[in-house]
Scaffold this active site. Structure first.
Site, PDB file in Angstrom:
ATOM      1  N   ARG A   1     -24.617 -31.547  74.735  1.00 34.06           N
ATOM      2  CA  ARG A   1     -24.625 -31.816  73.291  1.00 34.06           C
ATOM      3  C   ARG A   1     -23.204 -31.910  72.729  1.00 34.06           C
ATOM      4  O   ARG A   1     -22.919 -32.769  71.875  1.00 34.06           O
ATOM      5  CB  ARG A   1     -25.406 -30.735  72.549  1.00 34.06           C
ATOM      6  CG  ARG A   1     -26.880 -30.677  72.870  1.00 34.06           C
ATOM      7  CD  ARG A   1     -27.590 -29.651  71.993  1.00 34.06           C
ATOM      8  NE  ARG A   1     -27.662 -30.125  70.623  1.00 34.06           N
ATOM      9  CZ  ARG A   1     -28.660 -30.854  70.127  1.00 34.06           C
ATOM     10  NH1 ARG A   1     -29.677 -31.198  70.902  1.00 34.06           N
ATOM     11  NH2 ARG A   1     -28.645 -31.247  68.864  1.00 34.06           N
TER      12      ARG A   1
ATOM     13  N   GLU B   1     -18.463 -30.388  56.734  1.00 31.13           N
ATOM     14  CA  GLU B   1     -18.990 -29.500  57.778  1.00 31.13           C
ATOM     15  C   GLU B   1     -18.526 -28.070  57.500  1.00 31.13           C
ATOM     16  O   GLU B   1     -17.333 -27.829  57.292  1.00 31.13           O
ATOM     17  CB  GLU B   1     -18.515 -29.959  59.153  1.00 31.13           C
ATOM     18  CG  GLU B   1     -18.702 -28.975  60.288  1.00 31.13           C
ATOM     19  CD  GLU B   1     -20.131 -28.495  60.451  1.00 31.13           C
ATOM     20  OE1 GLU B   1     -20.310 -27.281  60.717  1.00 31.13           O
ATOM     21  OE2 GLU B   1     -21.062 -29.318  60.314  1.00 31.13           O
ATOM     22  N   GLN B   2     -19.463 -27.139  57.504  1.00 32.46           N
ATOM     23  CA  GLN B   2     -19.115 -25.761  57.157  1.00 32.46           C
ATOM     24  C   GLN B   2     -18.266 -25.059  58.213  1.00 32.46           C
ATOM     25  O   GLN B   2     -17.478 -24.170  57.899  1.00 32.46           O
ATOM     26  CB  GLN B   2     -20.381 -24.951  56.900  1.00 32.46           C
ATOM     27  CG  GLN B   2     -21.275 -24.753  58.094  1.00 32.46           C
ATOM     28  CD  GLN B   2     -22.496 -23.898  57.743  1.00 32.46           C
ATOM     29  OE1 GLN B   2     -22.540 -23.262  56.696  1.00 32.46           O
ATOM     30  NE2 GLN B   2     -23.474 -23.885  58.628  1.00 32.46           N
TER      31      GLN B   2
ATOM     32  N   ASP C   1     -32.796 -33.340  61.635  1.00 29.90           N
ATOM     33  CA  ASP C   1     -33.601 -32.125  61.592  1.00 29.90           C
ATOM     34  C   ASP C   1     -33.857 -31.622  60.179  1.00 29.90           C
ATOM     35  O   ASP C   1     -34.834 -30.909  59.939  1.00 29.90           O
ATOM     36  CB  ASP C   1     -32.926 -31.015  62.404  1.00 29.90           C
ATOM     37  CG  ASP C   1     -33.069 -31.207  63.898  1.00 29.90           C
ATOM     38  OD1 ASP C   1     -33.851 -32.091  64.308  1.00 29.90           O
ATOM     39  OD2 ASP C   1     -32.402 -30.485  64.664  1.00 29.90           O
TER      40      ASP C   1
ATOM     41  N   TYR D   1     -32.044 -31.094  84.491  1.00 33.32           N
ATOM     42  CA  TYR D   1     -31.346 -32.340  84.808  1.00 33.32           C
ATOM     43  C   TYR D   1     -29.851 -32.063  84.797  1.00 33.32           C
ATOM     44  O   TYR D   1     -29.379 -31.127  84.134  1.00 33.32           O
ATOM     45  CB  TYR D   1     -31.693 -33.455  83.817  1.00 33.32           C
ATOM     46  CG  TYR D   1     -31.635 -33.073  82.358  1.00 33.32           C
ATOM     47  CD1 TYR D   1     -30.418 -32.970  81.672  1.00 33.32           C
ATOM     48  CD2 TYR D   1     -32.806 -32.816  81.643  1.00 33.32           C
ATOM     49  CE1 TYR D   1     -30.368 -32.628  80.334  1.00 33.32           C
ATOM     50  CE2 TYR D   1     -32.762 -32.465  80.294  1.00 33.32           C
ATOM     51  CZ  TYR D   1     -31.549 -32.376  79.647  1.00 33.32           C
ATOM     52  OH  TYR D   1     -31.501 -32.034  78.322  1.00 33.32           O
TER      53      TYR D   1
END
Length: 399
Positions: free
Chosen positions: A112, A37-38, A296, A218
């Site tokens: 998230r 992970e960068q 993605d 929501y």
């Protein structure tokens, strides 16, 4: 890079939800993986997401459903479509019993960042390397070589590009194609529950639809926050960064004349985010040799079916099953692509079409849409999405 002695060494580029889910499912299958992970620390930008039954059942299989339930909100009402001008309910689904009855799992909403923490809990300690920005991926007869911005190099038998819409790994697999201008932009904001109107605090996934616009809200974060995401004409706005911001006044101006309860909710937001939705045609292939794509990086999609994270989890579960079953990594990756590409392409296409349906101007076509919503049962109609079980599909057993 830890691995079982008879399994491939897997490098996962990208430590977002898709990358972490890949490492988690590989670990569950007995295959070691390292996530590169960068960023210097783990985190997710953005705000809320929907964990539909097809994603929820995979979270449960990773053994971290208890963590999800601590930070998420279980939806009681979903597919609640409201008319833009007066908030009239066009259609609504009671999810309290229907989801579990139909699909064996509930629907949740979650921040998230909280969801990333949930999936991260299923990844072994030491399997994540932070501050590792991959700048090149090269294949040779012995595997795959990864080069990082600090000059370091690592090798793997398999590389998974889970590095998002601006994927570095994708250029190894397919010719890069520039995104197209969609003409739509999105606003997002979080509203503290103690200042949000009561209707927005309900355990409901609500969509307000109107001419050229729609807005979704929501609760998330165990009910402490209300997540807003809205879609409007972009004009000449083309910034795709999730860190870009707007003002509350700009957000409000897009919904001038809408139900005052909705504008009251927008007014309570802090600094909204704003980003352009860029259009990307589905890829015709994700895999080249021992390198493949996921999430993605492989199939960016408009968020109108709230399936981005869910499809990344499905990718991860399928990829792990393929690598566990097939000793040849190249064949395993080709099988993964053959299984997943048709489904994700279909979801990309229906998500794309939803923008037109949600944004109809008042008139005969809008009236027909509203009548279809009122008479339909979207929870059943979309069973092909929510009832899907990628592990059952892989083994050929009924879902």
């Amino acid at each position: 890079m830890s691995t079982r002695s008879d399994g491939p060494r897997v490098a996962v580029v990208g430590g977002g939800i898709g990358g972490m889910a890949t490492a988690a499912f590989l670990h569950r299958a007995g295959i070691g993986a390292t996530v590169y992970e960068q960023a210097g620390e783990l985190g997710e930008v953005g705000a809320g997401l929907v964990v539909a039954p097809n994603a929820g059942r995979l979270v449960r299989r990773l053994g971290v459903m208890d963590l999800l339930e601590e930070s998420a909100v279980r939806m009681e009402v979903g597919w609640e479509f409201r008319r833009w001008k007066d908030g009239e309910v066009i259609s609504s689904e009671n999810l309290t019993e229907a989801c579990e009855h139909l699909y064996g799992e509930h629907t949740y909403t979650v921040h998230r960042a909280d969801f990333l923490d949930v999936i991260r809990a299923a990844v072994p300690d030491g399997a994540v390397r932070l501050g590792a920005r991959c700048v090149a991926v090269e294949q040779d007869d012995d595997g795959v070589r990864l080069t990082f911005a600090d000059g370091s190099v690592d090798r793997a038998d398999v590389v998974v590009g889970a590095d998002g819409v601006h994927s570095v790994v994708r250029s190894t697999v397919t010719d890069p194609s520039p995104p197209e201008y969609s003409g739509i932009c999105a606003f997002r904001a979080l509203v503290p529950a103690d200042v949000a109107p009561a209707f927005a605090r309900r355990h409901a996934h609500t969509l307000w639809i109107g001419p050229d616009h729609h807005l979704v809200h929501y609760p998330i974060s165990a009910g402490r926050l209300v997540n807003l995401v809205a879609f409007a004409p972009a004009g000449d706005y083309t910034d795709e960064s999730w860190s870009a911001t707007a003002t509350v006044e700009e957000f409000l101006s897009e919904f001038e004349g809408w139900d005052p309860r909705l504008t009251e909710l927008i007014s309570a937001a802090g600094t909204p985010g704003r980003w352009a939705l860029l259009d990307r045609a589905p890829l015709t292939r994700w895999t080249s040799g021992r390198v493949t794509l996921l999430g993605d990086a492989a199939h960016p999609m408009f968020p109108f079916y709230a399936q981005g994270a869910a499809q990344a989890l499905e990718d991860a579960a399928t990829l792990a099953a393929c690598l566990a079953a097939e000793p040849d990594p190249g064949q395993a990756l080709r099988r993964y692509e053959e299984i997943r590409l048709p489904r994700t392409t279909r979801i990309q296409q229906v998500s794309h079409a939803r923008a037109h349906i949600n944004h109809l101007p008042d008139g005969p076509e809008q009236e027909s849409r509203d009548a279809a919503l009122a008479d339909g049962d979207p929870l059943v109609a979309n069973g092909w999405i929510y009832g899907h079980d990628p592990e059952a599909e892989f083994t050929g057993t009924p879902a």
